[in-house]
Scaffold this motif. Structure first.
Motif, PDB file in Angstrom:
ATOM      1  N   TYR A   1      53.772  -0.011  57.761  1.00  0.00           N
ATOM      2  CA  TYR A   1      52.403   0.345  58.163  1.00  0.00           C
ATOM      3  C   TYR A   1      52.021  -0.349  59.470  1.00  0.00           C
ATOM      4  O   TYR A   1      51.414   0.263  60.360  1.00  0.00           O
ATOM      5  CB  TYR A   1      51.431  -0.049  57.043  1.00  0.00           C
ATOM      6  CG  TYR A   1      49.992   0.347  57.276  1.00  0.00           C
ATOM      7  CD1 TYR A   1      49.543   1.624  56.945  1.00  0.00           C
ATOM      8  CD2 TYR A   1      49.082  -0.546  57.820  1.00  0.00           C
ATOM      9  CE1 TYR A   1      48.219   1.994  57.143  1.00  0.00           C
ATOM     10  CE2 TYR A   1      47.757  -0.189  58.028  1.00  0.00           C
ATOM     11  CZ  TYR A   1      47.330   1.082  57.679  1.00  0.00           C
ATOM     12  OH  TYR A   1      46.012   1.442  57.888  1.00  0.00           O
TER      13      TYR A   1
ATOM     14  N   PRO B   1      48.278   2.930  53.687  1.00  0.00           N
ATOM     15  CA  PRO B   1      49.676   2.518  53.519  1.00  0.00           C
ATOM     16  C   PRO B   1      50.297   3.222  52.326  1.00  0.00           C
ATOM     17  O   PRO B   1      49.597   3.604  51.376  1.00  0.00           O
ATOM     18  CB  PRO B   1      49.572   1.009  53.294  1.00  0.00           C
ATOM     19  CG  PRO B   1      48.184   0.767  52.821  1.00  0.00           C
ATOM     20  CD  PRO B   1      47.330   1.853  53.385  1.00  0.00           C
TER      21      PRO B   1
ATOM     22  N   TYR C   1      44.593  -3.235  59.035  1.00  0.00           N
ATOM     23  CA  TYR C   1      44.193  -2.310  57.971  1.00  0.00           C
ATOM     24  C   TYR C   1      42.810  -2.714  57.483  1.00  0.00           C
ATOM     25  O   TYR C   1      42.589  -3.880  57.145  1.00  0.00           O
ATOM     26  CB  TYR C   1      45.202  -2.364  56.825  1.00  0.00           C
ATOM     27  CG  TYR C   1      44.883  -1.494  55.630  1.00  0.00           C
ATOM     28  CD1 TYR C   1      44.437  -0.186  55.781  1.00  0.00           C
ATOM     29  CD2 TYR C   1      45.044  -1.983  54.327  1.00  0.00           C
ATOM     30  CE1 TYR C   1      44.163   0.619  54.684  1.00  0.00           C
ATOM     31  CE2 TYR C   1      44.784  -1.191  53.223  1.00  0.00           C
ATOM     32  CZ  TYR C   1      44.347   0.109  53.404  1.00  0.00           C
ATOM     33  OH  TYR C   1      44.068   0.898  52.309  1.00  0.00           O
TER      34      TYR C   1
ATOM     35  N   TYR D   1      49.952   0.542  62.935  1.00  0.00           N
ATOM     36  CA  TYR D   1      48.615  -0.033  63.116  1.00  0.00           C
ATOM     37  C   TYR D   1      48.709  -1.546  63.265  1.00  0.00           C
ATOM     38  O   TYR D   1      49.643  -2.174  62.767  1.00  0.00           O
ATOM     39  CB  TYR D   1      47.726   0.294  61.909  1.00  0.00           C
ATOM     40  CG  TYR D   1      47.492   1.768  61.684  1.00  0.00           C
ATOM     41  CD1 TYR D   1      46.607   2.482  62.494  1.00  0.00           C
ATOM     42  CD2 TYR D   1      48.151   2.442  60.657  1.00  0.00           C
ATOM     43  CE1 TYR D   1      46.388   3.843  62.287  1.00  0.00           C
ATOM     44  CE2 TYR D   1      47.933   3.800  60.440  1.00  0.00           C
ATOM     45  CZ  TYR D   1      47.058   4.494  61.264  1.00  0.00           C
ATOM     46  OH  TYR D   1      46.841   5.838  61.063  1.00  0.00           O
TER      47      TYR D   1
END
Length: 499
Positions: free
Chosen positions: A374, A299, A381, A378
């Motif tokens: 981010y 990120p 993370y 996705y």
């Protein structure tokens, strides 16, 4: 009364089912838990305030009809106010401080039917990633008693990992559930900001960084616990969308094909131990085999700036804690009341300007916005939970020369001079060198979990951290349930295990 030898084979949900079906009385389970605490606690120093009489009274009477009726439980000796029982917050001055109210989390635990057997060791005010308070002495890791179980929920982690109880309460303001979970081979979950209540006396704990929850050996225990505690209380500072269905139902639900970004790079620019990096790389291979798309993806967050903002909040909170102690004691706290590090943090906290504090909060907001971006790319993370395996007991404590310097600073109120040396920046990086990955989720308000998926050749656990978008606890529980089946950890036992 018989010895319930199968106790250690059950998680909290399993023990509750035994009680519900009438197969084992709650009183027998209670006595077995007490026996195990008395057996292994002298080696670990995890439980600092026994509540055996309270537990026996609860287990011997009509239990609430809650989902955890009859299950032994331990409270962290910080934030978890239980009327009539001391709450030290890890501080010498509060060793005999007895609250006259229950915190809302304790109220909800009571309604769930849990049987309270004690309070667990925590560092002073919960500000350290190790559990070594002067008032009670260090807590030890059941996997290797020469190393720390982490902090600040170190006592809770040591108690669960050693088989005293299947589940214990914790709090996480910068990794304080996930770090001990990683060090002790447990599942540790931090909910989204506002998911669990903080009342009735508190609101934005650590400016919203803290969420209380539990440490467990199984994923379903964590999910079931969140089901009984989640939701705002009266006067809550945040509102959050309730889950669409119970979290317990998410465990075992297919996670789908997730997009998972990962990093093993320390956000504060320090080294990462090879075993902690290996834990992530091995997990990436496992996730790909399970059908997920995994790739390296960081990120866009300034890790060093975020670390400094986290420390500035800590300094301000400690200064406020010491002012509150002043009010409670009716006098200014002295060196006999608090530890040197706490005192120095208070001195520095009193010279941080309002402008600096607000700038730190803006840094948190910027990080949250970047994480929002981010999570458009996705779903999850992934990082190591910690940058290093657990430190030796005493390893991260100040050196004798540092303690001497702190005493001078504290005695002479040299906060402005000390701050001018750049010590805040140095402290931020040193403080987070071993644990730089967990704060991001706290400061941006996101749900995160540490999953015990790796052990070092020396036999020490290494956790893998997963962070999801705001309010997506459901997604994390689905993924955790899948990983628990694919790479089981429940039957791994530490060196110190109650028999």
């Amino acid at each position: 009364m018989g010895h319930f030898s199968e106790y250690g084979q059950y998680d909290a949900v399993g023990l509750a089912e035994l009680v519900r079906q009438g197969e084992v009385p709650a009183s027998e389970i209670c006595e077995e838990a007490i026996r195990r605490i008395e057996q292994v606690n002298p080696q670990l120093n995890a439980v600092v305030t026994p509540m055996f009489d309270i537990g026996r009274k609860t287990a011997g009477h009509a239990l609430p009809k809650g989902p955890f009726a009859g299950v032994p439980f331990l409270l962290k000796d910080l934030l978890s106010a239980f009327a009539g029982v001391p709450m030290s917050s890890g501080a010498k001055a509060y060793k005999n401080f007895i609250p006259d109210y229950d915190s809302e989390m304790v109220t909800r635990y009571k309604h769930a039917g849990l049987v309270f057997l004690g309070k667990t060791n925590t560092p002073e005010f919960g500000v350290m990633g190790v559990t070594e308070p002067e008032v009670f002495g260090p807590c030890r890791n059941p996997w290797q008693t020469s190393v720390t179980p982490g902090g600040s929920s170190g006592g809770a982690a040591a108690a669960v990992a050693s088989g005293m109880v299947p589940m214990a309460g914790g709090g996480d303001g910068g990794g304080s559930i996930r770090i001990p979970a990683a060090y002790c081979g447990l599942f540790g979950f931090k909910p989204s900001r506002g998911r669990n209540p903080s009342g009735p006396r508190r609101g934005r704990l650590w400016q919203g960084a803290v969420q209380e929850h539990v440490l467990t050996r199984t994923v379903r225990d964590s999910a079931a616990a969140l089901d009984v505690t989640q939701g705002p209380d009266r006067g809550a500072p945040y509102t959050i969308c309730p889950p669409s269905r119970p979290y317990l139902q998410e465990v075992g639900t297919p996670a789908g094909n997730l997009r998972i970004g990962f990093s093993v790079t320390s956000p504060v620019g320090k080294t990462v131990h090879p075993e902690c990096a290996k834990a992530v790389h091995d997990t990436a291979e496992l996730l790909e085999a399970l059908g997920h798309r995994v790739e390296e993806g960081l990120p866009n967050v300034d890790g060093k700036a975020l670390a400094r903002s986290y420390l500035i909040m800590n300094l301000g909170e400690v200064a406020a804690d010491l002012e509150e102690m002043h009010q409670i004691l009716g006098r200014k706290p002295t060196a006999a009341d608090v530890e040197p590090t706490t005192c120095t943090m208070g001195v520095l906290g009193r010279v941080v300007s309002a402008g600096e504090f607000v700038a730190a909060m803006r840094c948190w907001d910027q990080a949250a916005r970047q994480m929002g971006i981010y999570f458009e790319q996705y779903d999850v993370y992934m990082t190591p939970t910690t940058a290093y395996p657990p430190a030796m007991i005493g390893e991260v404590q100040p050196s004798p020369s540092e303690k001497r310097l702190m005493k001078w600073v504290n005695a002479l109120e040299l906060g402005r001079i000390l701050k001018a040396t750049g010590i805040v920046h140095q402290m931020a990086e040193k403080m987070l060198e071993r644990t730089p990955f967990t704060q991001l989720a706290n400061l941006s308000g996101l749900p995160a979990m540490s999953v015990p998926l790796h052990w070092t050749p020396e036999g020490l656990p290494c956790g893998v951290q997963f962070v999801a978008g705001f309010g997506r606890e459901d997604l994390l529980f689905r993924l955790a349930g899948q990983l628990e089946i694919a790479r089981p950890w429940r039957d791994k036992k530490p060196m110190v295990w109650a028999q």
